[in-house]
Design a protein around this motif. Structure first.
Motif, mmCIF file in Angstrom:
data_model
loop_
_atom_site.group_PDB
_atom_site.id
_atom_site.type_symbol
_atom_site.label_atom_id
_atom_site.label_comp_id
_atom_site.label_asym_id
_atom_site.label_seq_id
_atom_site.Cartn_x
_atom_site.Cartn_y
_atom_site.Cartn_z
ATOM 1 N N LEU A 37 -2.641 -5.941 13.998
ATOM 2 C CA LEU A 37 -3.035 -4.767 14.764
ATOM 3 C C LEU A 37 -2.087 -4.522 15.937
ATOM 4 C CD1 LEU A 37 -6.925 -5.114 14.807
ATOM 5 C CD2 LEU A 37 -5.462 -3.930 13.179
ATOM 6 N N LYS A 38 -1.608 -5.572 16.542
ATOM 7 C CA LYS A 38 -0.672 -5.426 17.655
ATOM 8 C C LYS A 38 0.643 -4.816 17.172
ATOM 9 C CE LYS A 38 -0.794 -8.366 21.051
ATOM 10 N NZ LYS A 38 -0.763 -9.574 21.925
ATOM 11 N N GLU A 39 1.083 -5.199 15.990
ATOM 12 C CA GLU A 39 2.307 -4.628 15.441
ATOM 13 C C GLU A 39 2.116 -3.156 15.095
ATOM 14 O OE1 GLU A 39 5.346 -5.955 15.195
ATOM 15 O OE2 GLU A 39 4.545 -7.670 16.294
ATOM 16 N N ILE A 40 0.980 -2.828 14.497
ATOM 17 C CA ILE A 40 0.696 -1.449 14.121
ATOM 18 C C ILE A 40 0.670 -0.548 15.347
ATOM 19 C CG2 ILE A 40 -1.118 0.078 13.212
ATOM 20 C CD1 ILE A 40 -1.807 -2.100 11.204
ATOM 21 N N SER A 41 0.156 -1.061 16.454
ATOM 22 C CA SER A 41 -0.004 -0.244 17.665
ATOM 23 C C SER A 41 1.322 0.311 18.168
ATOM 24 C CB SER A 41 -0.668 -1.079 18.766
ATOM 25 O OG SER A 41 0.215 -2.048 19.292
ATOM 26 N N LEU A 42 2.421 -0.370 17.900
ATOM 27 C CA LEU A 42 3.728 0.079 18.382
ATOM 28 C C LEU A 42 4.176 1.371 17.717
ATOM 29 C CD1 LEU A 42 5.560 -3.389 18.394
ATOM 30 C CD2 LEU A 42 4.544 -2.194 20.343
ATOM 31 N N PHE A 43 3.663 1.630 16.512
ATOM 32 C CA PHE A 43 4.101 2.801 15.752
ATOM 33 C C PHE A 43 2.939 3.728 15.407
ATOM 34 C CE2 PHE A 43 6.535 -1.010 14.651
ATOM 35 C CZ PHE A 43 7.803 -0.646 15.105
ATOM 36 N N SER A 44 1.841 3.617 16.136
ATOM 37 C CA SER A 44 0.607 4.297 15.748
ATOM 38 C C SER A 44 0.748 5.817 15.698
ATOM 39 C CB SER A 44 -0.528 3.910 16.701
ATOM 40 O OG SER A 44 -0.166 4.160 18.040
ATOM 41 N N THR A 45 1.325 6.431 16.727
ATOM 42 C CA THR A 45 1.412 7.888 16.763
ATOM 43 C C THR A 45 2.359 8.403 15.687
ATOM 44 O OG1 THR A 45 0.951 7.877 19.136
ATOM 45 C CG2 THR A 45 1.891 9.881 18.217
ATOM 46 N N VAL A 46 3.469 7.710 15.478
ATOM 47 C CA VAL A 46 4.405 8.092 14.416
ATOM 48 C C VAL A 46 3.717 7.998 13.064
ATOM 49 C CG1 VAL A 46 6.555 7.482 13.250
ATOM 50 C CG2 VAL A 46 6.411 7.388 15.747
ATOM 51 N N PHE A 47 2.940 6.947 12.871
ATOM 52 C CA PHE A 47 2.217 6.744 11.623
ATOM 53 C C PHE A 47 1.257 7.901 11.368
ATOM 54 C CE2 PHE A 47 -1.168 4.133 9.287
ATOM 55 C CZ PHE A 47 -0.513 4.253 8.071
ATOM 56 N N ASP A 48 0.569 8.361 12.417
ATOM 57 C CA ASP A 48 -0.374 9.477 12.278
ATOM 58 C C ASP A 48 0.359 10.753 11.857
ATOM 59 O OD1 ASP A 48 -3.119 10.749 12.886
ATOM 60 O OD2 ASP A 48 -1.758 11.935 14.122
ATOM 61 N N LYS A 49 1.473 11.054 12.507
ATOM 62 C CA LYS A 49 2.231 12.265 12.185
ATOM 63 C C LYS A 49 2.774 12.209 10.762
ATOM 64 C CE LYS A 49 1.598 13.994 16.255
ATOM 65 N NZ LYS A 49 0.582 15.064 16.429
ATOM 66 N N LEU A 50 3.255 11.049 10.366
ATOM 67 C CA LEU A 50 3.797 10.885 9.020
ATOM 68 C C LEU A 50 2.715 11.063 7.965
ATOM 69 C CD1 LEU A 50 6.165 10.154 7.177
ATOM 70 C CD2 LEU A 50 5.570 7.736 7.496
ATOM 71 N N SER A 51 1.529 10.485 8.206
ATOM 72 C CA SER A 51 0.440 10.597 7.232
ATOM 73 C C SER A 51 0.014 12.052 7.048
ATOM 74 C CB SER A 51 -0.752 9.733 7.655
ATOM 75 O OG SER A 51 -1.368 10.253 8.816
ATOM 76 N N ASN A 52 0.023 12.819 8.151
ATOM 77 C CA ASN A 52 -0.313 14.235 8.043
ATOM 78 C C ASN A 52 0.772 14.995 7.293
ATOM 79 O OD1 ASN A 52 -2.762 15.630 9.560
ATOM 80 N ND2 ASN A 52 -2.294 13.742 10.651
ATOM 81 N N LEU A 53 2.012 14.626 7.535
ATOM 82 C CA LEU A 53 3.131 15.309 6.895
ATOM 83 C C LEU A 53 3.073 15.169 5.383
ATOM 84 C CD1 LEU A 53 5.791 16.857 7.438
ATOM 85 C CD2 LEU A 53 6.952 14.636 7.427
ATOM 86 N N ILE A 54 2.671 13.987 4.904
ATOM 87 C CA ILE A 54 2.632 13.764 3.455
ATOM 88 C C ILE A 54 1.244 14.051 2.872
ATOM 89 C CG2 ILE A 54 4.482 12.077 3.569
ATOM 90 C CD1 ILE A 54 2.419 9.864 3.343
ATOM 91 N N GLY A 55 0.314 14.496 3.734
ATOM 92 C CA GLY A 55 -1.003 14.901 3.256
ATOM 93 C C GLY A 55 -1.954 13.778 2.942
ATOM 94 N N VAL A 56 -1.786 12.626 3.604
ATOM 95 C CA VAL A 56 -2.680 11.487 3.402
ATOM 96 C C VAL A 56 -3.353 11.167 4.727
ATOM 97 C CG1 VAL A 56 -2.863 9.056 2.784
ATOM 98 C CG2 VAL A 56 -1.254 10.540 1.566
ATOM 99 N N GLY A 57 -4.667 11.371 4.788
ATOM 100 C CA GLY A 57 -5.363 11.147 6.042
ATOM 101 C C GLY A 57 -6.383 10.040 6.012
ATOM 102 N N GLU A 58 -6.586 9.427 4.839
ATOM 103 C CA GLU A 58 -7.634 8.412 4.675
ATOM 104 C C GLU A 58 -7.034 7.032 4.500
ATOM 105 O OE1 GLU A 58 -11.597 7.621 1.863
ATOM 106 O OE2 GLU A 58 -10.050 9.027 1.206
ATOM 107 N N ILE A 59 -7.661 6.056 5.130
ATOM 108 C CA ILE A 59 -7.301 4.649 4.930
ATOM 109 C C ILE A 59 -8.170 4.070 3.818
ATOM 110 C CG2 ILE A 59 -7.475 2.339 5.940
ATOM 111 C CD1 ILE A 59 -5.138 3.669 7.090
ATOM 112 N N LEU A 60 -7.551 3.478 2.812
ATOM 113 C CA LEU A 60 -8.277 2.864 1.694
ATOM 114 C C LEU A 60 -9.320 3.814 1.109
ATOM 115 C CD1 LEU A 60 -8.802 -0.748 3.038
ATOM 116 C CD2 LEU A 60 -7.185 0.015 1.310
ATOM 117 N N PRO A 61 -8.899 4.771 0.302
ATOM 118 C CA PRO A 61 -9.824 5.750 -0.280
ATOM 119 C C PRO A 61 -11.043 5.107 -0.908
ATOM 120 C CG PRO A 61 -7.572 6.301 -0.827
ATOM 121 C CD PRO A 61 -7.531 4.946 -0.160
#
Length: 416
Positions: free
Chosen positions: A221-245
């Protein structure tokens, strides 16, 4: 998140052959039929199986999400004739659902214990979970628009809607609230952004309370936090908004039955992975219930819920979702997302934390306690190894947590 990590690690181990067969352990384990049945039943059928009444209610939010709230109006063995029962609303954590309060069974599950003790029990389900995957217009399985929410919306919109509904249906003006992990985070959001809701809360019991995450000790979780906002923007860009469907639920159920059950060769690694995320406490974890737990968890969540927690970790502050620059100004009227004002949480709060919790660290709980507007008590669980997931599934959760929660609720009732 927990279930997905378990499954990924298990698949790696199966492929590598790292865990071999040993005496008394089978690659095709025989799981007791009672356990298999509980794993395959959804909450309504599971509760009714054990002789409890269960009502399903639908609540539509102001922004169109259709939420399911489960109600156990009275107990099976005691007080069924009582009509004037105090209302208690229970809110689950991240990737969880109402199932976590009943899946351990009667005399163990918090919802059953409260019902038998004379409470009218309401179990919330946040948007995006298995029981709240509907919207008046949006499709959760088509694009990311349905998933453009974090626990900010859950606290600001979902909780008020469900609480108002429960109060209206029960003909009450106030209720007790119990939250676990994200269920506490969303409560702080509600009471800080919509302070009028403080008046509707008789007591709030926060189990493994989360606001600040500065001292979180989960490496992933600490590693993920460093890239959290970028990860959110990328997921929206590719149309994936759900974790583990939610479609993964059948796979998780299979993993629980075949890889993590009592006689399965991989049960030890299943346990190790869960402890790695939720804290180490082998004495409190009932491994026999693995198939049931993995059949109900994970229950669904948005990428943005994780992203928002990542922002909290990275910034060291408890503030609204960071949409970045112009978008913050458009939504909030400020370039930076506003802080949640915890002094506005005026409802009586009882914090219950554990010394071995890697997610709700003692130092973060202490900071939260100092900022709340009406802290009644801050109590550590009297078992040093008790951890984050034990508040839901711990073998001795009734004795160590639930009995004390009920005692505090009763005292608050008497003071009305």
């Amino acid at each position: 998140m927990l279930g997905g990590i378990v499954l990924l690690c298990l698949c790696v181990c199966v492929a590598s052959g790292h865990y071999g067969r040993s005496d008394g352990i089978s690659l095709d384990p025989k799981v007791p039929e009672e356990i298999l049945e509980d794993a395959r039943l959804k909450v309504p059928a599971l509760v009714r199986k054990y002789g409890y009444p269960l009502e399903e209610h639908r609540v539509t939010t102001a922004d169109g999400y259709i939420l399911t709230v489960h109600r156990i109006p009275h107990g099976r063995d005691a007080g069924n004739g009582t009509t004037d029962r105090p209302v208690v609303f229970i809110m689950h954590g991240l990737m969880s659902s109402s199932a976590d309060w009943v899946l351990m069974g009667p005399n163990k599950g918090l919802a059953y214990i409260l019902a038998e003790d004379g409470f009218d029990v309401w179990l919330g389900n946040a948007r995006g979970t298995r029981y709240s995957r509907q919207h008046i217009k949006l499709n959760p399985d088509s694009g990311a628009e349905f998933w453009n929410f974090s626990w900010d919306e859950i606290g600001n919109i979902d909780l008020p809607a469900m609480i108002d509904y429960a109060l209206d249906k029960s003909n009450k003006k106030r209720l007790h609230y119990i939250g676990h992990s994200q269920g506490t985070t969303s409560f702080w959001v509600m009471c800080s952004l919509r302070p009028d809701y403080n008046q509707k809360i008789i007591s709030m019991n926060a189990l493994a309370p989360v606001a600040y995450l500065t001292y979180n000790t989960v490496p992933l979780l600490k590693e993920i936090s460093l890239f959290s906002t970028v990860f959110d923007k990328l997921s929206n860009l590719i149309g994936v908004g759900e974790i583990l469907p939610i479609t993964n639920s059948l796979v998780m159920r299979w993993a629980g039955e075949k890889l993590c059950s009592d006689t399965a060769v991989f049960q030890e690694i299943c346990t190790d992975i869960i402890f790695l995320i939720g804290g180490w406490n082998s004495l409190e974890f009932n491994r026999t219930m693995f198939p049931v737990i993995l059949a109900h968890t994970p229950a669904g969540a948005s990428v943005r819920q994780f992203t928002h927690y990542g922002q909290v970790m990275h910034s060291g502050s408890f503030r609204r979702f960071n949409h970045l620059g112009f978008w913050n100004y458009k939504i909030y009227g400020t370039w930076d997302p506003p802080l949640y004002d915890l002094s506005q949480v005026k409802a009586p709060v009882f914090l219950r934390y554990s010394l071995s919790d890697p997610l709700a660290h003692v130092d973060d709980v202490e900071r939260l306690a100092k900022e709340l507007g009406n802290l009644k008590a801050k109590t550590s669980i009297p078992l040093s190894s008790f951890s984050h997931l034990d508040f839901m599934w711990g073998i001795n959760a009734k004795k160590l947590v639930y009995d004390q929660v009920i005692a505090d609720m009763r005292r608050m009732e008497e003071s009305l």
